[in-house]
Enzyme design. Sequence first.
Site, PDB file in Angstrom:
ATOM      1  CG  HIS A 216      -1.946  -1.079   1.239  1.00  0.00           C
ATOM      2  ND1 HIS A 216      -3.202  -0.963   0.719  1.00  0.00           N
ATOM      3  CD2 HIS A 216      -1.872  -2.344   1.722  1.00  0.00           C
ATOM      4  CE1 HIS A 216      -3.873  -2.095   0.885  1.00  0.00           C
ATOM      5  NE2 HIS A 216      -3.078  -2.962   1.487  1.00  0.00           N
TER       6      HIS A 216
ATOM      7  CG  ASN B 261      -7.824  -4.352   1.017  1.00  0.00           C
ATOM      8  OD1 ASN B 261      -7.136  -3.366   1.287  1.00  0.00           O
ATOM      9  ND2 ASN B 261      -7.324  -5.568   0.953  1.00  0.00           N
TER      10      ASN B 261
END
Length: 703
Positions: free
Chosen positions: A87, A160
């Site tokens: 990420h 997510n």
Amino acid sequence: MAKQSKQDSSRTVKIHDQQMHRGNGGELHQFAEDGMPVLTTAQGGPVADDQNTLKVGERGPALIEDFHFREKIFHFDHERIPERVVHARGYGAHGYFETYESLASYTRADIFQRAGEKTPVFVRFSTVAGSEGSADLARDVRGFAVKFYTKEGNWDIVGNNIPVFFIQDAIKFPDVIHSVKPEPDSAFPQAASAHDNFWDFISLTPESMHMIMWVMSDRAIPRSFRFMEGFGVHTFRLVNAKDESVFVKFHWKPKLGLQSVAWNEAVKINGADPDYHRRDLWEAIKSGNFPEWELCLQIFDQDFADKFDFDILDPTKIIPEEILPVQPVGRMVLDRMPDNFFAETEQVAFMTQNVPPGIDFSNDPLLQGRNFSYLDTQIKRLGSTNFTHIPINAPKCPFHHFQQDGHMAMRNPVGRVNYQPNSWGEGPRESPIQGFRHFPSEEAGPKVRLRAESFNDHYSQARQFYISQTMPEQNHIADALTFELSKVRTPVIRERMVSHLLNIDETLAGKVGHALGLREMPKPAPAAVPTRQDLDASPKLSIVENGPKRFEGRKLGILVTDGTDAALLNALIAAVTGEKAVYEIIAPKITGVQTSDGKWVEAHQKIDGGPSVLYDAVVVLPSADMIADLIRESTARDFVADAFAHCKFIGYSEAAMPLLEKAGITDNLDQGVVKLGAEKDVKTFIGELGKLRVWAREPSVKL
Ligand code: HDE
């Protein structure tokens, strides 16, 4: 002594006594002659010359005595901190969460006690695999991490945009991530799963098949952060004041509906605007179009959980919304961009273990592993146990503890007391009533490294996801698998993947096998349990079925030339703005065009900087006089041809016909290519745009 150059003396700054002011904190500000604050070193010393290092003579060696130069370069050399190991590329925004009603019967969390309660939040969206400078439209999962600054400390839902994950146990995380990141010898590909290592690992990991269906679907190429769902993924617990607990799954639903792009479009967007997603969020928030999501809960108890033949602790499973509807409990509005990207978006530290009293963990083995990981990673990235002293990470409620010292300590206990119990009648105390009480679930068993049999079904929900998609979406999944596996050099990996697809859906496996040119279909992969054929489709899993009703929040690209019909253009602008959508004017020159009424209209983009992939729909409004020039521009032809190939709505004026012909689309005109003869046509056209795409066109364009 060397003469001072003319340039140097003109920059000399004089400080006048009357230009010294005390700031609010009592600090002394110095102002230069032009009223701007005087540049200082980090130690606060005023700087006289920031253009030249201190030298022996004007052509001589530099002097070590130049403390200003030394400090400036030293600091610059240390500007980077390690990017997130996953990420890394992300973009954040501030906002608030507003609670709809009290959930006191389920949870004692303060944030859910009062209707109308507003809690500040910071959200960071991200891609997973690419490094910080990678492009936004990689095929990838998107991170959707929310930090709530509650009155009982920070609560982070580190989620997510896909409700399941690749693996069931945290111990496999380094493996799945190593496999997707650039291969360690070649260091490519960047931000792409289309390579041997990834598919090798996946094809050897049947538990990832459900996630693979999602990642090969259009969910992995969202049009905007604003049009994505978010999911907490794991099963969590809610615990009320009586210490009673229920299970919960968290969902974020975007108010403007779901939307993704086409893969061919994603590839082109990455070239045209690698910052497409961050720019979209920046522009929306800066222009006052604040994106909004509803937080929705799926609440259930053990009896309900026991009815499934999968395990609700397994993060590769969902509970379909048709079986357990989601319950909206509040809304989140993002209304402010950070003042500084590094200070806030880069330094924000999300941690799954940040939960307030009333929210608790389940035994999901992925969640349990994450609860270790996120603290570790903050030390590595932010470099100090005092990362909670950074404003973006600090709670916004009062806090009192005896943690002290360490690198960059900003706040230490004041006074004598830095321990408890103490006899001094000072300092904070623990509170069994108000404090966090872990839900006392009964746990017992042998110490083992085992996975429960209830985690064994790897294909049934993968199949359910696939059959829940509309025809174009199913085709996109087959195309994505074909694209990715065609980048895999090792034939046995391709075949192994097709053997898994056979357990998911035979038609899908057949399509992919054929498109890969397999001479013979492999046997289905051995499965621990057979795929269930009886699970109903869940329309809530389709993007097309859950798209917007209107064009609101979307962007129209309008291609104009000198002489463009002003009445038509103005009608379009009025209609699109009325729909709460935005537009950009694209012209042969960035300065703009003179429209038929003699007025000047500024352009937002020169044509090669504004390809149609950047817009949700397009209009081509050239004048008859300029069309000959326009069709000579290959970018103008691409503008139309791409919009058509990506199944977008295209509005055009009569004068644009030669461009449509040159773009090769006139043989196939359908209801999505709309002639705007008069102002009245504009309204109908804009009304149609909420459909976003003309999917019926797709088989004929064969992208
Ligand atoms: Fe993460 N994950 N993760 N993850 N994750 C990180 O934390 C980790 C997982 C997610 O915008 C890291 O601060 C492990 C699932 C998001 O700052 C790290 C496992 C989900 C973000 C880490 C997982 C996520 C991260 C890297 C397997 C969806 C970005 C830097 C057990 C529910 C947050 C950092 C942001 C970030 C570990 C699996 C979401 C290394 C060990 C499942 C959105 O701690």
